[in-house]
Scaffold this active site. Structure first.
Site, PDB file in Angstrom:
ATOM      1  N   LYS A   1      10.371  29.749  10.510  1.00 21.62           N
ATOM      2  CA  LYS A   1      10.751  30.008  11.309  1.00 21.62           C
ATOM      3  C   LYS A   1      10.146  30.821  12.370  1.00 21.62           C
ATOM      4  CE  LYS A   1      13.615  27.012   8.553  1.00 21.62           C
ATOM      5  NZ  LYS A   1      15.144  27.532   7.646  1.00 21.62           N
TER       6      LYS A   1
ATOM      7  N   ASP B   1      19.060  35.179   1.342  1.00 23.10           N
ATOM      8  CA  ASP B   1      18.597  33.873   1.750  1.00 23.10           C
ATOM      9  C   ASP B   1      17.767  34.358   3.621  1.00 23.10           C
ATOM     10  OD1 ASP B   1      17.175  32.113   2.342  1.00 23.10           O
ATOM     11  OD2 ASP B   1      18.864  30.415   2.410  1.00 23.10           O
TER      12      ASP B   1
ATOM     13  N   TYR C   1      -5.789  22.310  -7.801  1.00 18.30           N
ATOM     14  CA  TYR C   1      -5.098  23.212  -9.297  1.00 18.30           C
ATOM     15  C   TYR C   1      -5.091  24.171 -10.065  1.00 18.30           C
ATOM     16  CZ  TYR C   1      -1.912  18.614  -9.753  1.00 18.30           C
ATOM     17  OH  TYR C   1      -0.660  18.059  -9.602  1.00 18.30           O
TER      18      TYR C   1
ATOM     19  N   GLU D   1      -2.685  26.166 -11.477  1.00 17.83           N
ATOM     20  CA  GLU D   1      -1.312  26.552 -12.098  1.00 17.83           C
ATOM     21  C   GLU D   1      -1.072  27.567 -13.065  1.00 17.83           C
ATOM     22  OE1 GLU D   1      -0.012  23.321 -14.406  1.00 17.83           O
ATOM     23  OE2 GLU D   1       0.541  22.021 -13.161  1.00 17.83           O
TER      24      GLU D   1
ATOM     25  N   ARG E   1       4.398  25.788   7.169  1.00 18.82           N
ATOM     26  CA  ARG E   1       5.861  25.353   7.133  1.00 18.82           C
ATOM     27  C   ARG E   1       6.049  25.284   5.022  1.00 18.82           C
ATOM     28  NH1 ARG E   1       9.753  22.077   8.121  1.00 18.82           N
ATOM     29  NH2 ARG E   1       8.398  22.651  10.106  1.00 18.82           N
TER      30      ARG E   1
ATOM     31  N   THR F   1      12.218  31.391   4.471  1.00 18.72           N
ATOM     32  CA  THR F   1      10.676  30.178   4.821  1.00 18.72           C
ATOM     33  C   THR F   1      10.499  31.087   5.589  1.00 18.72           C
ATOM     34  OG1 THR F   1      11.703  30.206   7.086  1.00 18.72           O
ATOM     35  CG2 THR F   1      12.892  28.775   5.284  1.00 18.72           C
TER      36      THR F   1
HETATM   37  C1  LIG Z   1      15.892  26.291   6.955  1.00 17.61           C
HETATM   38  C2  LIG Z   1      17.031  27.078   5.482  1.00 17.61           C
HETATM   39  C3  LIG Z   1      16.583  26.886   4.380  1.00 17.61           C
HETATM   40  C4  LIG Z   1      15.299  26.041   4.451  1.00 17.61           C
HETATM   41  O1  LIG Z   1      14.043  25.585   4.590  1.00 17.61           O
HETATM   42  P1  LIG Z   1      12.982  24.326   4.035  1.00 17.61           P
HETATM   43  O2  LIG Z   1      11.878  24.892   4.460  1.00 17.61           O
HETATM   44  O3  LIG Z   1      13.239  23.241   5.384  1.00 17.61           O
HETATM   45  O4  LIG Z   1      13.326  23.898   2.120  1.00 17.61           O
HETATM   46  C5  LIG Z   1      17.065  27.345   3.219  1.00 17.61           C
HETATM   47  N1  LIG Z   1      18.043  28.367   3.335  1.00 17.61           N
HETATM   48  C6  LIG Z   1      17.930  28.528   5.196  1.00 17.61           C
HETATM   49  C7  LIG Z   1      19.198  30.134   5.095  1.00 17.61           C
HETATM   50  C8  LIG Z   1      17.244  27.843   6.121  1.00 17.61           C
HETATM   51  O5  LIG Z   1      17.577  28.205   7.720  1.00 17.61           O
END
Ligand SMILES: *Cc1c(COP(=O)(O)O)cnc(C)c1O
Length: 426
Positions: free
Chosen positions: A236, A207, A61, A63, A242, A233
């Site tokens: 990817k 994003d 933990y 936090e 993850r 993320t």
């Molecule tokens: C994959 C993705 C997310 C979300 O990611 P998670 O880890 O699945 O929550 C958010 N924004 C975009 C543009 C994505 O491609």
């Protein structure tokens, strides 16, 4: 496997105690090894990353932030988080990094929390044109709690309609303008978004979940110098665990940190933070830079080769790791294409295309990406072959794995993945 200097990743011990779950771990590995993974949002993270994930750091933990925790005993996990933060800042040339978000959606939730109050307005790309659920769709917190206005793509170019972005920004004066999405094959003009945001005094948020790995490898321009905040993320193209992360300008550091914890999350997952640190180190190597460039070269060849088989890429191609294909020319639905490819050992997803006449559950397109097959060492020659196999499976194949075409294509897929294995045995 069983003599480890720490307790974790001990398969033999797991198999002895829980053969049910141990069996799933092995059969999932066999599934990955047995087919072509073309899902644009997936990758094959390294044994080093997986080792950090399977460690005792999962127990702790922590936090708060390094040096400012709400729990004792954080001396060791503090080291991991500080290393992850410093590596993220260096990798992306960012003023500030927060490595605690549990996922891309959690990172996005924190950005909303940092900059918007419920009911305030955000301008983002619409989901059916390539955006993301968390960009203000009605089924997500983002659309339930915030006023989302959406731009889309131009009908002719099928790329972002920049004139519409500017017009909607001036009409609605959103507090935040968001660029990025899940099915955008082309580069995004960050300078354009920055200028529009400045004209109306909005925060500019990118994003970068999908393409941040290409940025890390220096293969495409970075949003970091232009945006106030960049969420992403780590699993990817980037090829880490993850999870999620956020980088931002120094002036937003406190707001972002407070929004991640305590506003949106509790204790960080320290094993994942450690795995993110490992991944950021991997991304700073020349090997990873070469990988990122090859991912794009492969995606371009795959898109062009599919076009030669009548499977048209939207926007005419790609600049990134993914392409979106319109199947109307070959008279097959996205749903059927996904099932036929799957039966032939090719894993991909159906996807709505811009101005799609079909409902999302059927869709007129597919989305394909090259992060996994490039990790396996495949190059452009293999992409030409994959396009041929896909075209055969999609236009002549069947959802039945025992169908003649499914069997024939699957045999060729097996040949490819035998020559370029996922997680090769030492
Ligand atoms: C994959 C993705 C997310 C979300 O990611 P998670 O880890 O699945 O929550 C958010 N924004 C975009 C543009 C994505 O491609």
């Amino acid at each position: 496997m069983s003599s480890q200097p720490f307790y974790g990743s001990d398969y033999d011990a797991l198999a002895a105690f829980d053969p049910d779950i141990a069996g799933v771990l092995l059969s999932e590995l066999a599934r990955i090894r047995g087919g072509l993974q073309l899902i644009a949002s997936e990758n094959l993270s390294s044994p080093a990353v997986l080792t950090a994930l399977g460690s005792t750091l999962s127990n702790k933990y922590a936090e708060g932030y390094p040096g400012r925790r709400y729990y004792g005993g954080c001396s060791e996990v503090d080291k991991a988080e500080n290393i992850a933060i410093e590596r993220a800042k260096a990798l992306f040339g960012a003023d500030h990094a927060n490595v605690q978000p549990h996922s891309g959606a959690s990172a996005n939730q924190a950005v909303y929390g940092a900059f918007l109050k419920p009911g305030e307005t955000i301008l983002a790309m619409s989901l059916p044109h390539g955006g993301h659920l968390t960009h203000g769709t009605k089924v997500s917190f983002s659309g339930k709690w915030f006023n989302a206005v959406h731009y889309g793509v131009d009908k002719e170019t099928e790329d972002i309609d920049y004139a519409q972005v500017e017009a909607l920004a001036k009409e609605h004066r959103p507090k935040v303008i968001l660029a990025g999405g899940s099915a955008i094959p082309r580069l995004i003009d960050f300078e354009f978004f920055r200028r529009v945001a400045d004209e109306i005094g909005a925060i500019f948020w990118v994003d970068a979940a999908h393409f941040i790995g290409l940025v890390a490898g220096g293969a495409i321009p970075s949003p970091v110098p232009h945006a106030d905040v960049v969420s992403f993320t780590t699993h990817k193209v980037l090829r880490g665990p993850r999870s999620g992360a956020i980088v931002c300008k120094a002036e937003h550091a406190t707001a972002i940190d407070k929004a991640v914890f305590p506003m949106m999350q509790g204790g960080p997952q320290m094993h994942t933070v450690a795995a993110k640190a490992v991944n950021f180190k991997e991304c700073a190597t020349p090997e990873y830079a070469a990988y990122a460039k090859q991912v794009i070269a492969n995606a371009r060849t795959l898109a062009t080769s599919l076009a030669e088989h009548g499977i048209r890429p939207t926007t005419g191609g790609t600049d990134t790791h993914l392409s979106l294909h319109d199947l109307q020319g070959v008279g097959v639905t996205g749903k059927d294409a996904e099932a036929r490819a799957d039966a032939a050992g090719i894993v991909l997803n159906k996807n709505a295309i811009p101005f799609d006449p079909a409902p999302p559950s059927i869709a007129s397109g597919i989305r394909v990406g090259t992060p996994c097959v490039t990790t396996q060492g495949m190059g452009t020659a293999e992409m030409v072959k994959i396009a041929e196999l896909m075209a055969t499976a999609i236009t002549k194949g069947d959802a039945d794995p025992d169908h003649e075409v499914s069997r024939k294509v699957r045999a060729e897929v097996t040949d490819l993945v035998t020559r370029y294995p996922a997680y090769p045995r030492p």
